[in-house]
Design a protein around this motif. Structure first.
Motif, mmCIF file in Angstrom:
data_model
loop_
_atom_site.group_PDB
_atom_site.id
_atom_site.type_symbol
_atom_site.label_atom_id
_atom_site.label_comp_id
_atom_site.label_asym_id
_atom_site.label_seq_id
_atom_site.Cartn_x
_atom_site.Cartn_y
_atom_site.Cartn_z
ATOM 1 N N PRO A 10 30.386 49.306 -55.767
ATOM 2 C CA PRO A 10 29.119 48.878 -56.371
ATOM 3 C C PRO A 10 29.281 48.426 -57.820
ATOM 4 C CG PRO A 10 28.787 50.879 -55.114
ATOM 5 C CD PRO A 10 30.269 50.642 -55.164
ATOM 6 N N TYR A 11 30.165 49.083 -58.566
ATOM 7 C CA TYR A 11 30.363 48.708 -59.972
ATOM 8 C C TYR A 11 30.973 47.313 -60.078
ATOM 9 C CZ TYR A 11 32.071 48.844 -64.788
ATOM 10 O OH TYR A 11 32.340 48.560 -66.109
ATOM 11 N N LEU A 12 31.983 47.035 -59.278
ATOM 12 C CA LEU A 12 32.594 45.707 -59.333
ATOM 13 C C LEU A 12 31.606 44.644 -58.863
ATOM 14 C CD1 LEU A 12 36.266 46.331 -58.119
ATOM 15 C CD2 LEU A 12 35.269 46.569 -60.391
ATOM 16 N N LEU A 13 30.816 44.972 -57.855
ATOM 17 C CA LEU A 13 29.838 44.000 -57.368
ATOM 18 C C LEU A 13 28.751 43.725 -58.404
ATOM 19 C CD1 LEU A 13 29.509 45.184 -53.662
ATOM 20 C CD2 LEU A 13 30.617 43.106 -54.498
ATOM 21 N N GLN A 14 28.460 44.685 -59.271
ATOM 22 C CA GLN A 14 27.507 44.438 -60.351
ATOM 23 C C GLN A 14 27.995 43.332 -61.284
ATOM 24 O OE1 GLN A 14 27.020 48.254 -62.242
ATOM 25 N NE2 GLN A 14 25.359 48.888 -60.884
ATOM 26 N N HIS A 15 29.302 43.119 -61.327
ATOM 27 C CA HIS A 15 29.893 42.125 -62.232
ATOM 28 C C HIS A 15 30.368 40.868 -61.505
ATOM 29 C CE1 HIS A 15 29.926 44.742 -65.819
ATOM 30 N NE2 HIS A 15 29.994 45.709 -64.919
ATOM 31 N N ALA A 16 30.050 40.780 -60.227
ATOM 32 C CA ALA A 16 30.565 39.669 -59.424
ATOM 33 C C ALA A 16 29.966 38.319 -59.813
ATOM 34 C CB ALA A 16 30.317 39.945 -57.942
ATOM 35 N N LYS A 17 28.810 38.328 -60.478
ATOM 36 C CA LYS A 17 28.188 37.068 -60.881
ATOM 37 C C LYS A 17 28.327 36.798 -62.372
ATOM 38 C CE LYS A 17 24.821 37.088 -57.112
ATOM 39 N NZ LYS A 17 23.385 37.056 -56.728
ATOM 40 N N SER A 47 29.153 52.466 -61.992
ATOM 41 C CA SER A 47 27.928 51.713 -61.757
ATOM 42 C C SER A 47 26.682 52.379 -62.309
ATOM 43 C CB SER A 47 27.740 51.450 -60.256
ATOM 44 O OG SER A 47 27.301 52.607 -59.588
ATOM 45 N N THR A 48 26.702 53.695 -62.556
ATOM 46 C CA THR A 48 25.524 54.376 -63.084
ATOM 47 C C THR A 48 25.644 54.659 -64.577
ATOM 48 O OG1 THR A 48 26.430 56.539 -62.460
ATOM 49 C CG2 THR A 48 25.002 55.436 -60.858
ATOM 50 N N CYS A 49 26.546 53.987 -65.254
ATOM 51 C CA CYS A 49 26.824 54.218 -66.678
ATOM 52 C C CYS A 49 25.923 53.330 -67.548
ATOM 53 C CB CYS A 49 28.298 53.925 -66.963
ATOM 54 S SG CYS A 49 28.736 53.814 -68.699
ATOM 55 N N HIS A 50 25.077 53.955 -68.380
ATOM 56 C CA HIS A 50 24.127 53.215 -69.208
ATOM 57 C C HIS A 50 24.840 52.264 -70.174
ATOM 58 C CE1 HIS A 50 20.809 52.296 -71.884
ATOM 59 N NE2 HIS A 50 21.470 52.817 -72.895
ATOM 60 N N TRP A 51 25.837 52.757 -70.919
ATOM 61 C CA TRP A 51 26.493 51.910 -71.923
ATOM 62 C C TRP A 51 27.373 50.840 -71.286
ATOM 63 C CZ3 TRP A 51 24.771 51.260 -76.555
ATOM 64 C CH2 TRP A 51 23.974 52.254 -77.116
ATOM 65 N N CYS A 52 27.790 51.073 -70.047
ATOM 66 C CA CYS A 52 28.474 50.001 -69.305
ATOM 67 C C CYS A 52 27.500 48.850 -69.069
ATOM 68 C CB CYS A 52 29.011 50.522 -67.978
ATOM 69 S SG CYS A 52 30.248 51.827 -68.127
ATOM 70 N N HIS A 53 26.254 49.184 -68.723
ATOM 71 C CA HIS A 53 25.240 48.147 -68.527
ATOM 72 C C HIS A 53 24.974 47.400 -69.831
ATOM 73 C CE1 HIS A 53 24.785 49.962 -64.730
ATOM 74 N NE2 HIS A 53 23.855 50.842 -65.007
ATOM 75 N N VAL A 54 24.877 48.156 -70.925
ATOM 76 C CA VAL A 54 24.600 47.528 -72.218
ATOM 77 C C VAL A 54 25.687 46.518 -72.574
ATOM 78 C CG1 VAL A 54 24.383 47.938 -74.697
ATOM 79 C CG2 VAL A 54 23.280 49.495 -73.080
ATOM 80 N N MET A 55 26.955 46.931 -72.426
ATOM 81 C CA MET A 55 28.047 46.024 -72.763
ATOM 82 C C MET A 55 28.086 44.831 -71.820
ATOM 83 S SD MET A 55 31.975 47.008 -73.659
ATOM 84 C CE MET A 55 33.118 45.771 -74.286
#
Length: 679
Positions: A10-17, A47-55
């Protein structure tokens, strides 16, 4: 072209686009970096990391950053939950070079995987003294073109230093503790020094639950007959449950508190935290019989069943802190919302009890909590209908991202917690859930040779299992055996332990490597021994081997357990309080250990198993190792535990053979006969 579109994480798929040309970790990326003579940009998160989303929003979705990365770097994305080996290696670099760590983890390295720069979250542009990602990338881009030798030399030096340091630190043969019992006393003293007597927990904000610290304190309190250590654990558990760390509406705990008093959490919920905290609450209930601990444990399990459980009984990783891009949005309320759901009168009463106000306690809204309520234990067990109504309403407002990977290690912890739940509370639903999870792991995350995979998602298992997968699942299997007494479980546990030894053990210097001989070779092969948010694989291996040595009676497991205990004693010397999960095994050796072999004619098997469980529950301060022999399982049990062949089956009824710390007594017909016996 982004190469993550076909990945399963799921984490890698969040960045697939993303406009960044990401690669997953693998040979293709490093061969390309080598062929094109480019440095590697590695980003590790989950995938559930807040600061990962921010970056991600600031930089990886940004065309300007993507242009630099695509022009001059080979970019790799890693899900730390899917590749804990890669994460552990580069987190060790980060902690060594910066003195701290965390996620997202940002690494710049050569094509041969040697890092020359490591950091965590970086904003796109520099501000408040924090270097911006663009500044860093452009500086490295220039340096790589004009002074590449210097960067490569730095990577060689850093890697060489850590390899040498890892080798010296992992040698448990020359520095073992002469007085291992001092380790437990020192750990208790260190935790006492760091203890926050007002709010519970240890140190200042942010505060992490670290349930194994609490388990250690409870066990140590009984070992030394000093109630203060129990009060430390109880106060911490109570303050966490009262505060916003615990989800009073839907149950379960967030990952950590951003403040000292456990009010404002970092809102992501992880399976492993909730499994270990449920176990700790059940332990506290065993010792104290206080209903608030039982209630919190039950609500934690209910949360997991409703939110983190798959259709086949598997358990998912966790849920995000963010909803609609806003941290905590899912969890907070206004008074008007509560009154609209519950009605004016009931809504006002609920808001008063749970501190939901017009001015709020988190960005203008309120995190429900019971902090400061004089009679909080009573209110905690009430308001069931109101909480359920608010839970259903909350689900309609927005959604939480679910990371639906299934990790063997974390499911092993859940099995351990659920078996504890059944043993302490007697709820058969918990035992059924533990058995379903075990069956799922055996069917979907085990290969034909009995070895484990690390991760499963959408029908696909991937990545060879690592030490934590074997050690955590092994502990879960052994606990399940001592509840159901099915000999097949003990045989499977022994097979698992043998595979763990073959794949991971350092037979020369002791201890177990993080990844096995069947895994990809990285620039370091660490031995994880520190018990952080998760216990280390080496600590869990020590506990499992200690248990298996008693249950099987086999010399090979006894010597393996002794080697591992000596190795971990050496590792724990510098900071015992950082090894509390291992020290639980140490406490077992120091305290009362009771070996119980039950033999029954078969007609009373169920009653005999119940008496074994009840005897264990009556004495939570002791360490038990229990076997049950019947006419049906005698043959298999003789293979798993050969010494049981010497125990004759009675023509009728049940007999119990009990030994304490190596001293055995005459057999009895009921374990109640042993209650006041001197050994």
């Amino acid at each position: 072209m982004n190469h993550l579109k076909t990945e399963n994480s799921p984490y890698l798929l969040q960045h697939a686009k993303n406009p960044v040309d990401w690669y997953p970790w693998g040979k293709e990326a490093f061969l390309k970096a080598s062929a094109e003579k480019k440095p590697v940009f590695l980003s590790i998160g989950y995938s559930t990391c807040h600061w990962c989303h921010v970056m991600a929003h600031e930089s990886f979705e940004d065309e300007e950053v993507a242009a630099v990365l695509n022009r001059s770097f080979i970019s790799i994305k890693v899900d730390r939950e899917e590749r804990p080996d890669v994460d552990a290696v580069y987190m060790e670099f980060c902690q060594t070079l910066t003195g701290s760590g965390g996620w997202p983890l940002t690494v710049l390295m050569s094509p041969d995987q040697k890092p020359f720069y490591v950091d965590t979250y970086l904003p796109k542009k520099s501000h408040h003294g924090k270097m911006g990602l663009l500044v860093l990338l452009e500086a490295v881009e220039n340096r790589w073109k004009n002074d590449r030798i210097h960067l490569l030399k730095a990577g060689d030096q850093i890697t060489g230093f850590l390899r040498d340091n890892s080798e010296s630190n992992s040698d448990g043969t020359s520095s073992k503790s002469d007085h291992p019992e001092r380790l437990t006393a020192q750990a208790a003293a260190e935790l006492h020094t760091a203890y926050d007597s007002k709010w519970g927990g240890f140190g200042e904000a942010p505060k992490f639950p670290i349930p194994h610290n609490l388990l250690f304190l409870m066990r140590y309190s009984k070992r030394v007959k000093n109630d203060w250590f129990m009060k430390m654990a109880e106060n911490t558990l109570s303050k966490m449950v009262q505060g916003g760390l615990f989800d009073h509406i839907g149950g379960g705990f967030s990952r950590y508190s951003t403040d000292r008093q456990w009010l404002v959490p970092h809102f992501e919920k992880m399976l492993y935290d909730n499994a270990l905290l449920a176990f700790s609450l059940l332990e506290a209930y065993s010792f104290t019989q206080k209903t608030e601990y039982e209630t919190a444990a039950r609500r934690t399990f209910r949360y997991i069943f409703r939110e983190l459980t798959g259709s086949q009984g598997e358990f998912f990783c966790g849920q995000d802190a963010d909803s609609d891009g806003v941290e905590g949005k899912y969890y907070v309320f206004t008074p008007d919302e509560v009154k609209n759901v519950l009605g004016t009168k009931n809504g006002e009463a609920f808001c008063n009890e749970y501190h939901i106000s017009d001015y709020g306690n988190f960005e203008g809204k309120s995190i429900p909590n019971l902090m400061g309520n004089f009679d909080w234990e009573t209110h905690f067990s009430q308001d069931i209908e109101e909480k359920e109504a608010l839970y259903q309403y909350r689900k309609t407002r927005c959604r939480l991202h679910l990371d639906d990977k299934v990790l063997t290690a974390w499911n092993g912890l859940m099995i351990l917690a659920l078996v504890k739940g059944y043993s302490v509370l007697g709820d058969p639903a918990y035992l059924r859930a533990a058995i379903k999870a075990k069956n799922f792991l055996e069917k979907n995350l085990t290969d034909s040779s009995g070895c484990l995979f690390l991760s499963w998602r959408s029908g696909t298992a991937s990545i060879p299992g690592q030490l934590g997968d074997y050690a955590f699942y092994l502990c879960g299997l052994l606990s399940l055996y001592e509840t159901t007494f099915e000999a097949e479980l003990l045989l499977r546990a022994e097979e698992l332990a043998e595979n763990m030894q073959r794949l991971f053990e350092d037979t020369r210097k002791g201890g177990y490597y993080l990844y096995g001989q069947d895994s990809e070779t990285l620039v370091l092969r660490p031995k994880d021994t520190y018990d952080g948010a998760l216990p280390s694989g080496n600590s869990m291996a020590a506990a499992a081997l200690h248990k298996l040595a008693h249950l099987s009676g086999k010399e090979t497991f006894r010597t393996s357990a002794e080697r591992q205990m000596l190795f971990m004693q050496a590792q724990a010397k510098e900071r015992p309080s950082g090894h509390t999960m291992f020290l639980l095994a140490q406490l077992a050796e120091e305290g009362i250990e009771e070996d119980v072999i039950c033999v029954t004619a078969g007609t009373e098997t169920g009653q005999a198993a119940k008496e074994l469980r009840d005897h264990k529950n009556r004495h939570p301060e002791r360490s038990f190792h229990m076997l049950l022999k019947t006419p049906e399982n005698a043959e298999k049990l003789a293979v798993a535990a050969p010494f049981t062949s010497e125990y004759p089956l009675p023509p009728s009824g049940t007999m119990y053979y009990v030994c304490q710390n190596g001293t055995c007594s005459a057999p009895v017909y009921s374990l109640e006969e042993t209650e006041n016996r001197n050994y």
